[in-house]
Scaffold this motif. Structure first.
Motif, mmCIF file in Angstrom:
data_model
loop_
_atom_site.group_PDB
_atom_site.id
_atom_site.type_symbol
_atom_site.label_atom_id
_atom_site.label_comp_id
_atom_site.label_asym_id
_atom_site.label_seq_id
_atom_site.Cartn_x
_atom_site.Cartn_y
_atom_site.Cartn_z
ATOM 1 N N UNK A 126 0.817 -1.216 0.000
ATOM 2 C CA UNK A 126 0.000 0.000 0.000
ATOM 3 C C UNK A 126 0.855 1.274 0.000
ATOM 4 N N UNK A 127 2.184 1.120 -0.075
ATOM 5 C CA UNK A 127 3.087 2.264 0.003
ATOM 6 C C UNK A 127 2.805 3.295 -1.093
ATOM 7 N N UNK A 128 2.658 2.867 -2.331
ATOM 8 C CA UNK A 128 2.398 3.799 -3.433
ATOM 9 C C UNK A 128 1.100 4.570 -3.206
ATOM 10 N N UNK A 129 0.083 3.909 -2.710
ATOM 11 C CA UNK A 129 -1.203 4.551 -2.438
ATOM 12 C C UNK A 129 -1.072 5.598 -1.327
ATOM 13 N N UNK A 130 -0.325 5.286 -0.281
ATOM 14 C CA UNK A 130 -0.146 6.235 0.827
ATOM 15 C C UNK A 130 0.672 7.447 0.382
ATOM 16 N N UNK A 131 1.672 7.236 -0.462
ATOM 17 C CA UNK A 131 2.451 8.361 -0.992
ATOM 18 C C UNK A 131 1.572 9.215 -1.891
ATOM 19 N N UNK A 132 0.752 8.585 -2.705
ATOM 20 C CA UNK A 132 -0.185 9.312 -3.572
ATOM 21 C C UNK A 132 -1.111 10.203 -2.747
ATOM 22 N N UNK A 133 -1.640 9.661 -1.643
ATOM 23 C CA UNK A 133 -2.504 10.463 -0.757
ATOM 24 C C UNK A 133 -1.736 11.641 -0.162
ATOM 25 N N UNK A 134 -0.508 11.396 0.275
ATOM 26 C CA UNK A 134 0.298 12.468 0.879
ATOM 27 C C UNK A 134 0.609 13.572 -0.129
ATOM 28 N N UNK A 135 0.729 13.202 -1.398
ATOM 29 C CA UNK A 135 1.007 14.188 -2.448
ATOM 30 C C UNK A 135 -0.260 14.893 -2.942
ATOM 31 N N UNK A 136 -1.427 14.425 -2.511
ATOM 32 C CA UNK A 136 -2.681 15.057 -2.924
ATOM 33 C C UNK A 136 -3.083 14.739 -4.348
ATOM 34 N N UNK A 137 -2.650 13.596 -4.859
ATOM 35 C CA UNK A 137 -2.906 13.270 -6.258
ATOM 36 C C UNK A 137 -4.398 13.153 -6.579
ATOM 37 N N UNK A 138 -5.194 12.597 -5.684
ATOM 38 C CA UNK A 138 -6.636 12.469 -5.944
ATOM 39 C C UNK A 138 -7.289 13.847 -6.044
ATOM 40 N N UNK A 139 -6.846 14.787 -5.219
ATOM 41 C CA UNK A 139 -7.394 16.145 -5.251
ATOM 42 C C UNK A 139 -7.004 16.839 -6.551
ATOM 43 N N UNK A 140 -5.741 16.687 -6.948
ATOM 44 C CA UNK A 140 -5.303 17.272 -8.220
ATOM 45 C C UNK A 140 -6.104 16.717 -9.390
ATOM 46 N N UNK A 141 -6.321 15.408 -9.399
ATOM 47 C CA UNK A 141 -7.070 14.791 -10.494
ATOM 48 C C UNK A 141 -8.493 15.335 -10.565
ATOM 49 N N UNK A 142 -9.134 15.505 -9.417
ATOM 50 C CA UNK A 142 -10.513 16.019 -9.378
ATOM 51 C C UNK A 142 -10.590 17.490 -9.779
ATOM 52 N N UNK A 143 -9.556 18.265 -9.451
ATOM 53 C CA UNK A 143 -9.593 19.712 -9.713
ATOM 54 C C UNK A 143 -9.094 20.090 -11.106
ATOM 55 N N UNK A 144 -8.424 19.178 -11.784
ATOM 56 C CA UNK A 144 -7.777 19.533 -13.055
ATOM 57 C C UNK A 144 -8.763 20.073 -14.095
ATOM 58 N N UNK A 145 -9.904 19.451 -14.264
ATOM 59 C CA UNK A 145 -10.888 19.937 -15.245
ATOM 60 C C UNK A 145 -11.359 21.341 -14.897
ATOM 61 N N UNK A 146 -11.524 21.607 -13.612
ATOM 62 C CA UNK A 146 -11.958 22.943 -13.179
ATOM 63 C C UNK A 146 -10.873 23.987 -13.400
#
Length: 162
Positions: A126-146
């Protein structure tokens, strides 16, 4: 000590826009009137952005104030100042609020204690997933279109606030 930053309200229902202005005005201690425009990425919602100047920590206070409306999509940045790292706050409905320290060029900084915690918290798979969360990748992906939908939108510049 003062600093500056930018608030991007990527999407807000029309009825919430005055509340956003009141919240921002309350944090910055001066009346703020935003220029709202349509947000094509989220039909029926509006967007606004502006630069601010205020005491160190105002970015967190602005994000905290805007977080009162969970339907908002927003980003708040605070530039680094003497002895203080820059910060970015992102909010997306369903994901909540993410915050990260920022370098001068906009990279997310993960401190050694934060990395140690990420490594220690759970299985290596789960290391890659936890690093992704710490980097805010899900938030960036959701905000990119906006973000792209806001190209060419009016900007309100606030100087000497606070």
């Amino acid at each position: 000590m003062s600093t500056r930053g930018v608030v991007h309200v990527h999407s807000s229902p029309t009825a919430v826009c005055p509340h956003v202005e009141w919240a921002v005005s309350g944090v910055l201690g001066t009346r703020v009137t935003l220029q709202w425009s349509a947000q094509p990425a989220v039909p029926g919602q509006l967007r606004a952005e502006f630069s601010w100047t205020g005491p160190v920590g105002s970015g967190g206070a602005l994000a905290g104030a805007l977080r009162a409306w969970p339907m908002l999509r927003f980003e708040v940045t605070e530039e680094p100042s003497t002895g203080v790292d820059g910060q970015r706050f992102c909010h997306v409905p369903g994901l909540g609020l993410w915050t990260g320290r920022m370098s001068a060029n906009g990279d997310v900084l993960l401190g050694e204690d934060q990395l140690r915690t990420i490594i220690a918290d759970g299985p290596a798979s789960m290391l890659a997933s936890r690093i992704s969360d710490a980097l805010g990748e899900a938030w960036d992906a959701e905000l990119e279109a906006c973000r792209f939908a806001g190209d060419g939108a009016p900007v309100t510049w606030l100087h000497q606030v606070g």
